[in-house]
Design a protein around this motif. Structure first.
Motif, PDB file in Angstrom:
ATOM      1  N   GLN A  82       1.962  -4.024 -10.825  1.00 20.28           N
ATOM      2  CA  GLN A  82       0.775  -4.278 -11.649  1.00 20.28           C
ATOM      3  C   GLN A  82      -0.546  -4.153 -10.889  1.00 20.28           C
ATOM      4  O   GLN A  82      -1.585  -4.646 -11.346  1.00 20.28           O
ATOM      5  N   THR A  83      -0.534  -3.514  -9.747  1.00 24.61           N
ATOM      6  CA  THR A  83      -1.770  -3.270  -8.987  1.00 24.61           C
ATOM      7  C   THR A  83      -1.970  -1.769  -8.887  1.00 24.61           C
ATOM      8  O   THR A  83      -1.047  -1.044  -8.511  1.00 24.61           O
ATOM      9  N   PHE A  84      -3.180  -1.311  -9.226  1.00 20.46           N
ATOM     10  CA  PHE A  84      -3.511   0.109  -9.126  1.00 20.46           C
ATOM     11  C   PHE A  84      -4.119   0.377  -7.757  1.00 20.46           C
ATOM     12  O   PHE A  84      -5.027  -0.327  -7.320  1.00 20.46           O
ATOM     13  N   TYR A  85      -3.597   1.412  -7.086  1.00 19.64           N
ATOM     14  CA  TYR A  85      -4.089   1.857  -5.787  1.00 19.64           C
ATOM     15  C   TYR A  85      -4.648   3.267  -5.952  1.00 19.64           C
ATOM     16  O   TYR A  85      -4.055   4.094  -6.659  1.00 19.64           O
ATOM     17  N   TRP A  86      -5.740   3.548  -5.267  1.00 20.98           N
ATOM     18  CA  TRP A  86      -6.364   4.871  -5.353  1.00 20.98           C
ATOM     19  C   TRP A  86      -6.725   5.352  -3.953  1.00 20.98           C
ATOM     20  O   TRP A  86      -7.366   4.629  -3.190  1.00 20.98           O
ATOM     21  N   LEU A 140       0.850  -1.191   0.000  1.00 23.83           N
ATOM     22  CA  LEU A 140       0.000   0.000   0.000  1.00 23.83           C
ATOM     23  C   LEU A 140       0.893   1.250   0.000  1.00 23.83           C
ATOM     24  O   LEU A 140       1.669   1.458   0.934  1.00 23.83           O
ATOM     25  N   PRO A 141       0.785   2.082  -1.049  1.00 25.29           N
ATOM     26  CA  PRO A 141       1.702   3.221  -1.147  1.00 25.29           C
ATOM     27  C   PRO A 141       1.267   4.477  -0.380  1.00 25.29           C
ATOM     28  O   PRO A 141       1.982   5.475  -0.399  1.00 25.29           O
ATOM     29  N   SER A 162     -12.728  -3.697  -7.484  1.00 21.36           N
ATOM     30  CA  SER A 162     -11.971  -2.954  -6.475  1.00 21.36           C
ATOM     31  C   SER A 162     -12.480  -3.276  -5.085  1.00 21.36           C
ATOM     32  O   SER A 162     -13.635  -3.660  -4.901  1.00 21.36           O
ATOM     33  N   ARG A 163     -11.580  -3.109  -4.122  1.00 18.99           N
ATOM     34  CA  ARG A 163     -11.912  -3.294  -2.719  1.00 18.99           C
ATOM     35  C   ARG A 163     -11.146  -2.263  -1.900  1.00 18.99           C
ATOM     36  O   ARG A 163     -10.042  -1.858  -2.254  1.00 18.99           O
ATOM     37  N   ASN A 164     -11.721  -1.899  -0.785  1.00 22.24           N
ATOM     38  CA  ASN A 164     -11.042  -1.053   0.179  1.00 22.24           C
ATOM     39  C   ASN A 164      -9.898  -1.866   0.788  1.00 22.24           C
ATOM     40  O   ASN A 164     -10.020  -3.079   0.972  1.00 22.24           O
ATOM     41  N   ILE A 165      -8.802  -1.211   1.121  1.00 20.42           N
ATOM     42  CA  ILE A 165      -7.664  -1.917   1.725  1.00 20.42           C
ATOM     43  C   ILE A 165      -8.074  -2.612   3.021  1.00 20.42           C
ATOM     44  O   ILE A 165      -7.527  -3.666   3.367  1.00 20.42           O
ATOM     45  N   ASN A 166      -9.067  -2.067   3.727  1.00 21.36           N
ATOM     46  CA  ASN A 166      -9.538  -2.714   4.961  1.00 21.36           C
ATOM     47  C   ASN A 166     -10.083  -4.101   4.680  1.00 21.36           C
ATOM     48  O   ASN A 166      -9.919  -5.020   5.486  1.00 21.36           O
ATOM     49  N   THR A 167     -10.742  -4.270   3.531  1.00 17.89           N
ATOM     50  CA  THR A 167     -11.248  -5.590   3.140  1.00 17.89           C
ATOM     51  C   THR A 167     -10.086  -6.552   2.928  1.00 17.89           C
ATOM     52  O   THR A 167     -10.121  -7.701   3.382  1.00 17.89           O
ATOM     53  N   PHE A 168      -9.034  -6.080   2.258  1.00 19.21           N
ATOM     54  CA  PHE A 168      -7.853  -6.922   2.055  1.00 19.21           C
ATOM     55  C   PHE A 168      -7.241  -7.344   3.384  1.00 19.21           C
ATOM     56  O   PHE A 168      -6.821  -8.487   3.548  1.00 19.21           O
ATOM     57  N   PHE A 203      -9.701   9.330   4.640  1.00 20.96           N
ATOM     58  CA  PHE A 203      -9.543   8.859   3.267  1.00 20.96           C
ATOM     59  C   PHE A 203      -9.832   7.362   3.158  1.00 20.96           C
ATOM     60  O   PHE A 203      -9.628   6.611   4.109  1.00 20.96           O
ATOM     61  N   HIS A 204     -10.261   6.968   1.949  1.00 18.49           N
ATOM     62  CA  HIS A 204     -10.363   5.548   1.591  1.00 18.49           C
ATOM     63  C   HIS A 204      -9.159   5.211   0.721  1.00 18.49           C
ATOM     64  O   HIS A 204      -8.786   5.995  -0.161  1.00 18.49           O
ATOM     65  N   ASN A 205      -8.593   4.043   0.944  1.00 17.10           N
ATOM     66  CA  ASN A 205      -7.549   3.502   0.076  1.00 17.10           C
ATOM     67  C   ASN A 205      -8.128   2.280  -0.634  1.00 17.10           C
ATOM     68  O   ASN A 205      -8.499   1.306   0.015  1.00 17.10           O
ATOM     69  N   TYR A 206      -8.224   2.366  -1.957  1.00 19.95           N
ATOM     70  CA  TYR A 206      -8.790   1.282  -2.754  1.00 19.95           C
ATOM     71  C   TYR A 206      -7.701   0.547  -3.514  1.00 19.95           C
ATOM     72  O   TYR A 206      -6.701   1.141  -3.936  1.00 19.95           O
ATOM     73  N   VAL A 207      -7.950  -0.747  -3.708  1.00 14.84           N
ATOM     74  CA  VAL A 207      -7.076  -1.616  -4.482  1.00 14.84           C
ATOM     75  C   VAL A 207      -7.893  -2.137  -5.652  1.00 14.84           C
ATOM     76  O   VAL A 207      -9.034  -2.581  -5.471  1.00 14.84           O
TER      77      VAL A 207
END
Length: 178
Positions: free
Chosen positions: A130-134, A87-88, A161-167, A95-99
């Protein structure tokens, strides 16, 4: 091998299903130790097959069982952990961090779309392995210019997409001892 299947478009816009029924469908095609994480279509399971075979088998089963055009993405246990570890962005309660889990090359298209959206100073997009983070402010996901591309029909089979919390919940459920 431990996997997680990420189903696209589950329990949104009229495609509703109970995770118990989804788990049963996975078991019916030979998946083992099947369980779900949240109600957004995150299914943990074990199989000796490879991810390419599994995608075909599971999309077909899901389409037949639930009468919709199923799209899913499969990651191995180690790939999921890598996504969390890479996670960058700093975590921030505002904020939300999405993957974005996607077909190969789609992460570049997502970055192009993000760049076209004007890159508001409070949003950020990055590609790592190769993974996009937003990263976007809470409450802004669907209103942002970039957020509006998420539902485009021409992209629906290319990513989910999923929120990083889900991951993080998935990692904790796959490896409760860690």
């Amino acid at each position: 091998m431990k996997y997680c299947a990420f189903l696209r478009g589950v329990n949104v816009k009229g495609t509703n299903m109970k995770m118990l029924d989804v788990c049963e469908a996975f078991q019916n095609v030979g998946m083992q130790k099947v369980t779900s994480v949240l109600a957004s279509g995150n299914i943990l399971f074990q199989s000796d097959k490879n991810a390419v075979e599994l995608k075909k088998i599971l999309e077909q089963k899901m389409s037949e069982t639930f009468n919709y055009e199923a799209f899913l993405f499969i990651l191995k246990e180690n790939e999921i952990s890598e996504i969390v570890n890479n996670l960058p962005f700093q975590k921030d309660e505002n904020f939300h961090n999405y993957v974005f889990i996607s077909l190969p090359g789609t992460e570049k298209k997502l970055m192009e779309e993000f760049a076209k959206s004007g890159n508001p100073e409070f949003e950020n997009g990055k590609i790592i392995n190769q993974t996009f983070y937003w990263k976007t402010p809470k409450g802004n996901t669907l209103e942002s210019q970039f957020g509006k591309i998420l539902g485009r029909k021409n992209m629906k089979d290319k990513f989910t997409s999923r929120n990083i919390n889900t991951f993080e919940k998935i990692v904790n459920k796959i490896n409760p001892e860690k």
